[in-house]
Design a protein around this motif. Structure first.
Motif, PDB file in Angstrom:
ATOM      1  N   SER A  72       0.869  -1.184   0.000  1.00  0.00           N
ATOM      2  CA  SER A  72       0.000   0.000   0.000  1.00  0.00           C
ATOM      3  C   SER A  72       0.902   1.230   0.000  1.00  0.00           C
ATOM      4  O   SER A  72       2.120   1.104   0.227  1.00  0.00           O
ATOM      5  CB  SER A  72      -0.909   0.025   1.248  1.00  0.00           C
ATOM      6  OG  SER A  72      -0.148   0.275   2.422  1.00  0.00           O
ATOM      7  N   GLY A  73       0.292   2.388  -0.213  1.00  0.00           N
ATOM      8  CA  GLY A  73       1.069   3.627  -0.107  1.00  0.00           C
ATOM      9  C   GLY A  73       1.627   3.776   1.296  1.00  0.00           C
ATOM     10  O   GLY A  73       2.791   4.152   1.480  1.00  0.00           O
ATOM     11  N   MET A  74       0.813   3.457   2.309  1.00  0.00           N
ATOM     12  CA  MET A  74       1.278   3.582   3.693  1.00  0.00           C
ATOM     13  C   MET A  74       2.416   2.605   3.988  1.00  0.00           C
ATOM     14  O   MET A  74       3.322   2.921   4.762  1.00  0.00           O
ATOM     15  CB  MET A  74       0.127   3.380   4.692  1.00  0.00           C
ATOM     16  CG  MET A  74      -0.861   4.538   4.779  1.00  0.00           C
ATOM     17  SD  MET A  74      -0.139   6.198   4.717  1.00  0.00           S
ATOM     18  CE  MET A  74       0.965   6.178   6.131  1.00  0.00           C
ATOM     19  N   ILE A  77       5.438   4.276   2.645  1.00  0.00           N
ATOM     20  CA  ILE A  77       5.855   5.391   3.499  1.00  0.00           C
ATOM     21  C   ILE A  77       6.488   4.862   4.790  1.00  0.00           C
ATOM     22  O   ILE A  77       7.539   5.341   5.227  1.00  0.00           O
ATOM     23  CB  ILE A  77       4.652   6.334   3.797  1.00  0.00           C
ATOM     24  CG1 ILE A  77       4.195   7.002   2.484  1.00  0.00           C
ATOM     25  CG2 ILE A  77       5.022   7.378   4.854  1.00  0.00           C
ATOM     26  CD1 ILE A  77       2.860   7.702   2.564  1.00  0.00           C
ATOM     27  N   TYR A  97      -0.715  14.127   3.843  1.00  0.00           N
ATOM     28  CA  TYR A  97      -1.798  13.147   3.775  1.00  0.00           C
ATOM     29  C   TYR A  97      -2.124  12.649   5.199  1.00  0.00           C
ATOM     30  O   TYR A  97      -1.213  12.406   5.993  1.00  0.00           O
ATOM     31  CB  TYR A  97      -1.339  11.990   2.876  1.00  0.00           C
ATOM     32  CG  TYR A  97      -2.311  10.841   2.822  1.00  0.00           C
ATOM     33  CD1 TYR A  97      -3.518  10.968   2.149  1.00  0.00           C
ATOM     34  CD2 TYR A  97      -2.024   9.643   3.464  1.00  0.00           C
ATOM     35  CE1 TYR A  97      -4.410   9.919   2.108  1.00  0.00           C
ATOM     36  CE2 TYR A  97      -2.914   8.585   3.424  1.00  0.00           C
ATOM     37  CZ  TYR A  97      -4.107   8.732   2.749  1.00  0.00           C
ATOM     38  OH  TYR A  97      -4.995   7.693   2.715  1.00  0.00           O
ATOM     39  N   GLU A 140       4.987  17.029   0.237  1.00  0.00           N
ATOM     40  CA  GLU A 140       4.061  16.723  -0.852  1.00  0.00           C
ATOM     41  C   GLU A 140       3.879  18.021  -1.622  1.00  0.00           C
ATOM     42  O   GLU A 140       3.835  19.088  -1.021  1.00  0.00           O
ATOM     43  CB  GLU A 140       2.688  16.294  -0.305  1.00  0.00           C
ATOM     44  CG  GLU A 140       2.676  14.946   0.365  1.00  0.00           C
ATOM     45  CD  GLU A 140       1.329  14.663   1.058  1.00  0.00           C
ATOM     46  OE1 GLU A 140       0.309  15.253   0.688  1.00  0.00           O
ATOM     47  OE2 GLU A 140       1.341  13.851   1.992  1.00  0.00           O
ATOM     48  N   ASP A 169       6.489  12.800  -1.617  1.00  0.00           N
ATOM     49  CA  ASP A 169       5.304  12.012  -1.962  1.00  0.00           C
ATOM     50  C   ASP A 169       4.749  12.627  -3.247  1.00  0.00           C
ATOM     51  O   ASP A 169       4.195  13.728  -3.231  1.00  0.00           O
ATOM     52  CB  ASP A 169       4.283  12.076  -0.813  1.00  0.00           C
ATOM     53  CG  ASP A 169       3.018  11.268  -1.099  1.00  0.00           C
ATOM     54  OD1 ASP A 169       2.711  11.026  -2.288  1.00  0.00           O
ATOM     55  OD2 ASP A 169       2.315  10.902  -0.136  1.00  0.00           O
ATOM     56  N   THR A 171       2.413  11.459  -5.318  1.00  0.00           N
ATOM     57  CA  THR A 171       1.142  10.829  -5.706  1.00  0.00           C
ATOM     58  C   THR A 171       0.274  11.742  -6.575  1.00  0.00           C
ATOM     59  O   THR A 171      -0.248  11.317  -7.601  1.00  0.00           O
ATOM     60  CB  THR A 171       0.342  10.435  -4.444  1.00  0.00           C
ATOM     61  OG1 THR A 171       1.130   9.555  -3.649  1.00  0.00           O
ATOM     62  CG2 THR A 171      -0.972   9.768  -4.800  1.00  0.00           C
ATOM     63  N   PHE A 172       0.115  13.013  -6.167  1.00  0.00           N
ATOM     64  CA  PHE A 172      -0.809  13.911  -6.873  1.00  0.00           C
ATOM     65  C   PHE A 172      -0.306  14.274  -8.267  1.00  0.00           C
ATOM     66  O   PHE A 172      -1.083  14.364  -9.202  1.00  0.00           O
ATOM     67  CB  PHE A 172      -1.048  15.199  -6.062  1.00  0.00           C
ATOM     68  CG  PHE A 172      -2.194  15.097  -5.096  1.00  0.00           C
ATOM     69  CD1 PHE A 172      -2.427  13.918  -4.404  1.00  0.00           C
ATOM     70  CD2 PHE A 172      -3.048  16.177  -4.867  1.00  0.00           C
ATOM     71  CE1 PHE A 172      -3.481  13.804  -3.507  1.00  0.00           C
ATOM     72  CE2 PHE A 172      -4.115  16.074  -3.982  1.00  0.00           C
ATOM     73  CZ  PHE A 172      -4.328  14.895  -3.295  1.00  0.00           C
ATOM     74  N   SER A 191       1.472   6.670  -3.523  1.00  0.00           N
ATOM     75  CA  SER A 191       0.385   5.740  -3.319  1.00  0.00           C
ATOM     76  C   SER A 191      -0.021   5.332  -4.732  1.00  0.00           C
ATOM     77  O   SER A 191      -0.681   6.095  -5.445  1.00  0.00           O
ATOM     78  CB  SER A 191      -0.791   6.399  -2.600  1.00  0.00           C
ATOM     79  OG  SER A 191      -1.911   5.540  -2.712  1.00  0.00           O
ATOM     80  N   THR A 193      -2.089   3.269  -5.503  1.00  0.00           N
ATOM     81  CA  THR A 193      -3.541   3.057  -5.469  1.00  0.00           C
ATOM     82  C   THR A 193      -4.253   4.118  -6.313  1.00  0.00           C
ATOM     83  O   THR A 193      -5.348   3.885  -6.814  1.00  0.00           O
ATOM     84  CB  THR A 193      -4.040   3.186  -4.013  1.00  0.00           C
ATOM     85  OG1 THR A 193      -3.168   2.442  -3.161  1.00  0.00           O
ATOM     86  CG2 THR A 193      -5.456   2.718  -3.859  1.00  0.00           C
ATOM     87  N   LYS A 194      -3.619   5.264  -6.471  1.00  0.00           N
ATOM     88  CA  LYS A 194      -4.273   6.409  -7.109  1.00  0.00           C
ATOM     89  C   LYS A 194      -3.992   6.400  -8.615  1.00  0.00           C
ATOM     90  O   LYS A 194      -4.378   5.477  -9.296  1.00  0.00           O
ATOM     91  CB  LYS A 194      -3.819   7.696  -6.419  1.00  0.00           C
ATOM     92  CG  LYS A 194      -3.792   7.607  -4.878  1.00  0.00           C
ATOM     93  CD  LYS A 194      -5.163   7.452  -4.248  1.00  0.00           C
ATOM     94  CE  LYS A 194      -5.131   7.048  -2.778  1.00  0.00           C
ATOM     95  NZ  LYS A 194      -4.332   7.876  -1.901  1.00  0.00           N
ATOM     96  N   VAL A 203      -4.618  -1.716  -4.427  1.00  0.00           N
ATOM     97  CA  VAL A 203      -3.999  -0.923  -3.361  1.00  0.00           C
ATOM     98  C   VAL A 203      -2.503  -1.244  -3.390  1.00  0.00           C
ATOM     99  O   VAL A 203      -2.121  -2.423  -3.287  1.00  0.00           O
ATOM    100  CB  VAL A 203      -4.608  -1.265  -1.980  1.00  0.00           C
ATOM    101  CG1 VAL A 203      -3.854  -0.550  -0.862  1.00  0.00           C
ATOM    102  CG2 VAL A 203      -6.086  -0.887  -1.943  1.00  0.00           C
ATOM    103  N   ALA A 204      -1.666  -0.228  -3.573  1.00  0.00           N
ATOM    104  CA  ALA A 204      -0.219  -0.468  -3.701  1.00  0.00           C
ATOM    105  C   ALA A 204       0.557   0.813  -3.444  1.00  0.00           C
ATOM    106  O   ALA A 204      -0.003   1.920  -3.468  1.00  0.00           O
ATOM    107  CB  ALA A 204       0.099  -0.979  -5.119  1.00  0.00           C
ATOM    108  N   LEU A 322      -8.771   8.900  -4.921  1.00  0.00           N
ATOM    109  CA  LEU A 322      -8.616   9.830  -6.041  1.00  0.00           C
ATOM    110  C   LEU A 322      -7.825   9.153  -7.140  1.00  0.00           C
ATOM    111  O   LEU A 322      -7.319   8.047  -6.964  1.00  0.00           O
ATOM    112  CB  LEU A 322      -7.868  11.093  -5.558  1.00  0.00           C
ATOM    113  CG  LEU A 322      -6.455  10.862  -4.978  1.00  0.00           C
ATOM    114  CD1 LEU A 322      -5.370  11.281  -5.951  1.00  0.00           C
ATOM    115  CD2 LEU A 322      -6.276  11.616  -3.679  1.00  0.00           C
TER     116      LEU A 322
HETATM  117  C1  PLP Z   1      -3.732   7.711  -0.579  1.00  0.00           C
HETATM  118  C2  PLP Z   1      -2.473   8.427  -0.278  1.00  0.00           C
HETATM  119  C3  PLP Z   1      -1.479   7.835   0.527  1.00  0.00           C
HETATM  120  C4  PLP Z   1      -1.658   6.478   1.166  1.00  0.00           C
HETATM  121  O1  PLP Z   1      -1.689   5.468   0.215  1.00  0.00           O
HETATM  122  P1  PLP Z   1      -2.542   4.074   0.392  1.00  0.00           P
HETATM  123  O2  PLP Z   1      -2.304   3.391  -0.896  1.00  0.00           O
HETATM  124  O3  PLP Z   1      -3.959   4.461   0.650  1.00  0.00           O
HETATM  125  O4  PLP Z   1      -1.935   3.355   1.566  1.00  0.00           O
HETATM  126  C5  PLP Z   1      -0.314   8.547   0.722  1.00  0.00           C
HETATM  127  N1  PLP Z   1      -0.128   9.779   0.200  1.00  0.00           N
HETATM  128  C6  PLP Z   1      -1.058  10.385  -0.547  1.00  0.00           C
HETATM  129  C7  PLP Z   1      -0.806  11.755  -1.106  1.00  0.00           C
HETATM  130  C8  PLP Z   1      -2.264   9.732  -0.815  1.00  0.00           C
HETATM  131  O5  PLP Z   1      -3.208  10.349  -1.554  1.00  0.00           O
END
Ligand code: PLP
Length: 376
Positions: A72-74, A77, A97, A140, A169, A171-172, A191, A193-194, A203-204, A322
């Motif tokens: 997962s993203g967590m 992290i 986050y 972030e 991070d 992700t965005f 993350s 997952t997004k 979920v990754a 998201l």
């Molecule tokens: C969702 C998210 C995470 C956590 O990731 P998961 O895959 O839900 O564990 C971390 N950072 C940001 C910016 C996120 O949007």
């Protein structure tokens, strides 16, 4: 190779033994050794061919030295946080986050890792927060849900001057639009997952590091702590990344149109979108990113009105998360940011009437019509 090509041909993009153009899913948990200690893979936590294909791909996309995939993203992290030890101090963006905030305040605190939350959009404040035991700056950009911008090059400069790691991070922004390692960051994570997965079905998390030394440390943590990504999910992520460029381009166009529509709507008080030249940090963002992404927030004036809008939209799905093909809508004050006390939320700008949107790839006219009727 340019980004769009890398998404298709980067990493290990085909099977060497059969020529299969889709990488096989390898379920084996252990591997025959040619002699004691003579092997390519030994045990699947330590290394797995499908996961390795993904890890090589994400490394190529972020321009680093080695990539790592987590469950997962967590998990990604927390693996990065395992690079630090008791007594270390880490500076975090003040609106990180929520899950990262919880990890820092409720878990890392148990291990005597000292955390400071700092407005990293202000380099002066970051410099002032550095102590003798500071080991990293974790940021972030853009942030959630107000899309605050931090100057990544500036943070890298401060990190290098003080022998700190800069962790981003990403992700965005996604690796299609923004590559923190090229801007000087030492570690970038997502993350997955997004946007990387992009279809709300996996979920990754992924990490990419910028040096051999960090690569060895990170692999030691990944293997020792063990929250690796399984082969099926690794394959899903490789498949998702193949269309990341197409999705991000479509999302970019849709988001611009929606931001402009909301900006000119008389019932909307304020729109937060990094693509507006009036957005705080716009110039910095333009200097470090190639696009503005698919996230925006707008203030409709009250929690009551916001809940009415959320109840009336038909195409925007009311949900957390998201970065997927479908547009999602949420109310940060009652959902992702509910644990932050109201007074503190209001100071940050996360009012009861703030609505967050993750724009998908539907026909933009349908999305505009849906928002128009919901707000009316
Ligand atoms: C969702 C998210 C995470 C956590 O990731 P998961 O895959 O839900 O564990 C971390 N950072 C940001 C910016 C996120 O949007």
């Amino acid at each position: 190779m340019r980004k769009k090509t890398l998404m298709i041909h980067g990493g290990i993009s085909r099977d060497k033994t059969t020529g299969a153009v889709s990488i096989p899913v390898s379920h084996a948990s252990t591997f025959k050794q040619d002699g004691v200690g003579n092997f390519k893979y030994e045990y699947a936590r330590t290394g797995n061919p499908t996961r390795e294909a993904l890890e090589t791909l994400i490394c190529d996309l972020e321009g680093g030295v080695r990539g790592f995939a987590f469950s997962s993203g967590m998990a990604a992290i927390s693996a990065v946080m395992h690079l630090f030890k008791s007594g270390d101090h880490i500076i975090l963006t003040d609106d990180v986050y929520g899950g990262t905030f919880r990890l820092a305040t409720k878990i890392l605190s148990r291990y005597n890792i000292d955390i400071s939350f700092v407005d990293t959009s202000d380099a002066q404040k970051v410099n002032e927060a550095i102590k003798l035991n500071t080991k990293a700056i974790y940021i972030e950009s853009p942030t959630n849900p107000l899309l605050k911008i931090t100057d990544i090059r500036k943070m890298a400069q401060i990190a290098n001057e003080n022998h700190l790691q800069l962790i981003v991070d990403n992700t965005f922004a996604t690796p299609y639009w923004q590559n923190p390692i090229e801007l000087g960051a030492h570690i970038v994570l997502h993350s997955a997952t997004k946007y990387l997965g992009g279809h709300s079905d996996v979920v990754a998390g992924v990490v990419v590091v910028s040096s051999e030394e960090l690569a060895n440390e990170m692999h030691f943590v990944q293997n020792s702590v063990g929250a690796i990504l399984g082969p099926d999910d690794s394959w899903l992520l490789i498949r998702g990344i193949k269309t990341l460029a197409l999705r991000m381009e479509e999302i970019e166009t849709n988001t611009k149109a929606i931001a402009n529509f909301l900006q000119s709507h008389p019932k909307v008080k304020k729109v937060y979108y990094p693509g507006f030249s009036t957005h705080t940090g716009y110039d910095t963002h333009k200097n470090q990113s190639r696009g503005f992404g698919g996230m925006l927030s707008f203030d409709i004036g009250s929690g009551h009105l916001a809940e009415q809008v959320l109840a009336k939209t038909k195409l925007f799905t009311l949900a957390e998360s998201l970065g997927a093909v479908e547009s999602l809508i949420s109310l940060p004050a009652k959902m992702t940011h509910a644990s932050i006390p109201k007074e503190h939320r209001e100071v940050l700008g996360i009012t009861d009437g703030l609505i967050r949107i993750s724009v998908g790839i539907e026909d933009v006219q349908d999305l505009l019509d849906d928002l128009a009727q919901a707000i009316e």
